[in-house]
Design an enzyme around this catalytic site. Structure first.
Site, PDB file in Angstrom:
ATOM      1  CD  GLU A  82      -2.918  -1.216   0.223  1.00  0.00           C
ATOM      2  OE1 GLU A  82      -3.075  -0.196  -0.475  1.00  0.00           O
ATOM      3  OE2 GLU A  82      -3.604  -2.259   0.101  1.00  0.00           O
ATOM      4  CB  CYS A 146      -6.034  -2.324   6.776  1.00  0.00           C
ATOM      5  SG  CYS A 146      -6.162  -4.075   7.179  1.00  0.00           S
ATOM      6  CG  HIS A 165      -4.075  -5.314   2.456  1.00  0.00           C
ATOM      7  ND1 HIS A 165      -4.378  -4.003   2.141  1.00  0.00           N
ATOM      8  CD2 HIS A 165      -4.808  -5.603   3.565  1.00  0.00           C
ATOM      9  CE1 HIS A 165      -5.251  -3.528   3.016  1.00  0.00           C
ATOM     10  NE2 HIS A 165      -5.528  -4.484   3.893  1.00  0.00           N
TER      11      HIS A 165
END
Length: 206
Positions: A82, A146, A165
């Site tokens: 991410e 998250c 993730h």
């Protein structure tokens, strides 16, 4: 040289009775990150208020070079890096049925904070290493715990955080595969930070 590196993940939630992120982190703990790296592993509950208290306390306790958060995504089929965390749009209830009234992480904070880690570069390098696990990059961590955790950590660390993730176990990777992937990814991130620090040091010397 001693580096404190904390890898945090979420407790099992929703349909995930086996949390792939915790399995992957346990495999990473077995593998380690090399003799020069101190790896500290913590579980983070899927609760907004717990994140707001725990994440700052761990940063204060360890002053790490890097924090890597790990979470499971039921939609993921790759290990996903991410790029950024978002401040607004948190409408989903957590495991204690709570949701921030403001629907944001840090009131007055920027809408989005990017990690100082070049995720595209990490992805390319890890993929080129022949790991056997597909790695991709994302700009949306999901606007749930998250993303909330990631933004909080990015805000506190001025960008010295990352979020990974992982897909559910056996869809398609084993826990061992995911652990090896985390090891390769985090080692590359640490190497990248070391190179950046060396470059800065050289510039100051000259």
């Amino acid at each position: 040289k001693c580096i404190a590196n904390q890898t945090w993940q979420m407790f099992p939630f929703g349909a995930h009775t086996i949390n792939a992120s915790w399995v992957a982190v346990q495999e990473l703990k077995k593998l380690g990150l090399g003799k020069d790296v101190d790896l500290h592993v913590y579980e983070v509950p899927v609760e907004y208020q717990a994140v707001q208290s725990l994440v700052p306390s761990l940063w204060k306790q360890y002053h790490p070079q890097l924090v890597v958060h790990v979470g499971v995504s039921g939609m993921a089929t790759t290990v996903t890096l991410e790029k950024c965390g978002r401040n607004h749009g948190y409408k989903g209830l957590d495991n204690s049925r709570f949701c921030p009234h403001s629907q944001c992480c840090i009131e007055g904070g920027p809408d989005c904070i990017d990690s100082v880690i070049d995720m595209e570069s990490v992805c390319k390098r890890v993929t080129a290493s022949g790991l056997g696990v597909a790695v991709s990059v994302s700009k949306d961590a999901g606007r749930y715990l998250c993303d909330f955790t990631y933004y909080t950590s990015l805000y506190l660390s001025h960008g010295r955080s990352a979020f990974v993730h992982v897909p559910p176990i056996a869809k398609p990777y084993s826990g061992e595969d995911l652990g090896r992937a985390l090891q390769a990814i985090i080692q590359e991130m640490l190497n990248m930070l070391d190179r950046a620090e060396e470059k800065t040091h050289c510039q100051h010397v000259h």
